[in-house]
Design an enzyme around this catalytic site. Structure first.
Site, short mmCIF file in Angstrom:
data_model
loop_
_atom_site.label_atom_id
_atom_site.label_comp_id
_atom_site.label_asym_id
_atom_site.label_seq_id
_atom_site.Cartn_x
_atom_site.Cartn_y
_atom_site.Cartn_z
N HIS A 234 41.84 44.28 48.64
CA HIS A 234 42.07 42.94 48.11
C HIS A 234 41.28 41.88 48.88
O HIS A 234 41.83 40.97 49.49
CB HIS A 234 43.56 42.60 48.15
N CYS B 60 42.19 47.10 42.06
CA CYS B 60 42.45 47.59 43.42
C CYS B 60 42.71 49.10 43.47
O CYS B 60 42.29 49.77 44.41
CB CYS B 60 43.60 46.83 44.06
N ASP C 108 42.52 47.85 52.89
CA ASP C 108 42.93 46.94 51.83
C ASP C 108 41.74 46.54 50.96
O ASP C 108 40.78 45.97 51.46
CB ASP C 108 43.56 45.70 52.46
#
Length: 482
Positions: free
Chosen positions: A371, A110, A369
């Protein structure tokens, strides 16, 4: 035999974790992100107001799918601006990463993805300018449990069918327009087409193949020289140095006009940045100028001397905004930084969970994000789908939950730009009654003049937060945790 057995166990563990992460991050949790109508929203230097002129109610607007209550003020402009930023997320089923058998970065990559997003924003500023937005940004669908690949395929088929239906009538409006109108329209269309070509090229540089200039495979390969392997956790400071090497070693001629600089121990040495700006780009300038679209800064085309005599510099500043937790006194500083158009964002996040901060509203940070696990996209084809590289909805995080370790990025097009940046940031970094110590500082001269890393190996000299212990007490502007 025991060693062979343990190797087999480790392989099974790796496969199991890979499968688990793919399942864990392949499902999107559709949660609404609330935005207040009474407070401005800042997105990488752009300010948006969601409140309608005749609306005095203190209600909140939820950013998800567009609806009648939500579309007010500059909401659509914000949606289009946010969705135009490049979104780099977990991927699966790509070719094995260097030094490993991993074919996915789910669960560990990430911070590398967040770094890619920040680097992508710098390249957008470099090639297309801050005002650029993707024409299809508002057509993105909210994330759900259906894969983005399937959704993108459906939209592609629908757009092709629509184009076939309207194509016979395209010549009718042109017959009633004047030559001057058609010429102006043609110029605008040509500029939009050129920028869209760069848009697609930018995405291809971040593809998940070994040949991609700034792709995950390239970043992992560079990480090997710093003691990092595929599957390891990468911190924001390490990623800053990996990005620097990736930009410096990129072979595409279009990237010859831009380089990167990483601050040393929370100090930006102006002479080093200026040297990076003035470094020769001989042998690449003509190629870049012939292919590149108009380079803009504050909506003005860069001068010919700027294009010929200097390179743009991406300035990366690893900092720590507190001890174990982020010091709340730094939030006003973060707001001021994200309010600047030449700021390319902040990579950081929660502990062991990285994200890319691009803006704020009130006391919450707006972020992208990484993820979310998506399928591998072959960017070597001419018409690869772009939809999965753009995020349809932002997320918000209270500043208090932000991990103190982060890297701040800036884009400086020229020496003149850098001089303006240092003047403006020096005011932002000016200590206040509460804030006694700035997050970082600007110092005249070269880093080598201060002998910050005497006695260290060449590799470790570039790492942040390393000082010569003999000089720690005598150095001005030492980094202090509040």
């Amino acid at each position: 035999m025991e060693n062979k057995g343990s190797d087999e166990v480790e392989k099974l563990k790796t496969k199991f974790l890979s499968v688990w992460h793919n399942v864990k991050y392949s499902w999107a949790l559709t949660t609404k992100t609330s935005f207040s109508r009474n407070s401005p929203v800042l997105l990488l230097g752009k300010c948006y107001h969601f409140k309608a002129e005749d609306d005095s109610s203190p209600t909140e607007a939820c950013y998800e799918a567009p609806d009648d209550d939500f579309i007010m003020g500059n909401v659509e402009a914000f949606r289009k601006d946010f969705a135009s930023r490049l979104w780099l997320t977990y991927r699966e089923e790509f070719p094995p990463l260097p030094g490993s058998s991993l074919t996915s970065d789910c669960g560990w990559g990430c911070m590398l993805r967040a770094g890619q997003m920040m680097l992508a924003q710098a390249l957008i500023l470099h090639f297309m300018g801050r005002d650029w937005t993707w024409s299809e940004a508002l057509t993105l669908q909210p994330l759900d449990t259906e894969t983005r690949t399937t959704t993108a395929a459906k939209r592609l088929v629908a757009s092709l069918e629509a184009s076939l239906q309207v194509s016979p009538r395209q010549s009718d409006p042109q017959s009633s327009t004047t030559p001057q109108t058609r010429a102006a329209g043609s110029a605008q269309e040509a500029d939009a087409h050129l920028k869209e070509m760069y848009h697609r090229t930018l995405v291809s540089w971040f593809g998940d193949t070994s040949s991609a200039q700034l792709g995950l495979h390239r970043l992992v390969h560079l990480g090997l020289t710093m003691g990092k392997q595929a599957g390891d956790w990468y911190g924001p400071a390490v990623v800053a140095h990996i990005l620097k090497k990736a930009v410096e070693e990129a072979m595409d001629p279009a990237l010859a006009g831009i380089t990167a600089y990483v601050s040393q121990d929370c100090t930006v040495y102006s002479a080093d940045v200026l040297d990076s700006h003035r470094a020769s780009t001989a042998g690449h300038v003509s190629t870049e100028r012939s292919d590149a679209p108009p380079l803009t800064q504050n909506n003005q085309q860069a001068s010919a001397s700027t294009l010929q005599d200097s390179r743009a510099v991406i300035i990366l500043v690893p900092v720590r905004l507190g001890g174990e937790k982020t010091n709340p006194e730094y939030f006003e500083f973060a707001k001021s930084i994200l309010s600047l158009e030449y700021c390319i964002g902040i990579i950081g996040g929660k502990p062991k969970q990285a994200c890319y901060f691009v803006g704020f509203q009130d006391d919450s940070l707006i972020y992208m994000d990484p993820h979310y696990c998506q399928s591998f996209v072959d960017v070597s084809t001419d018409d690869f789908p772009l939809q999965s590289y753009h995020c349809p909805s932002p997320k918000k995080m209270p500043f208090s939950k932000m991990d103190p370790s982060c890297t701040i990025g800036f884009y400086s097009r020229s020496v003149q730009d850098y001089e303006r940046i240092t003047q403006e940031l020096s005011k932002v970094l000016q200590p206040t009654a509460k804030d006694k110590y700035p997050a970082f500082t600007f110092v005249e001269g070269h880093g080598r003049d201060y002998e910050l890393s005497a006695g260290l190996t060449p590799e470790k000299r570039e790492w942040p937060f390393i000082r010569d212990p003999k000089r720690t007490l005598s150095m001005a502007g030492d980094f202090v945790l509040l």
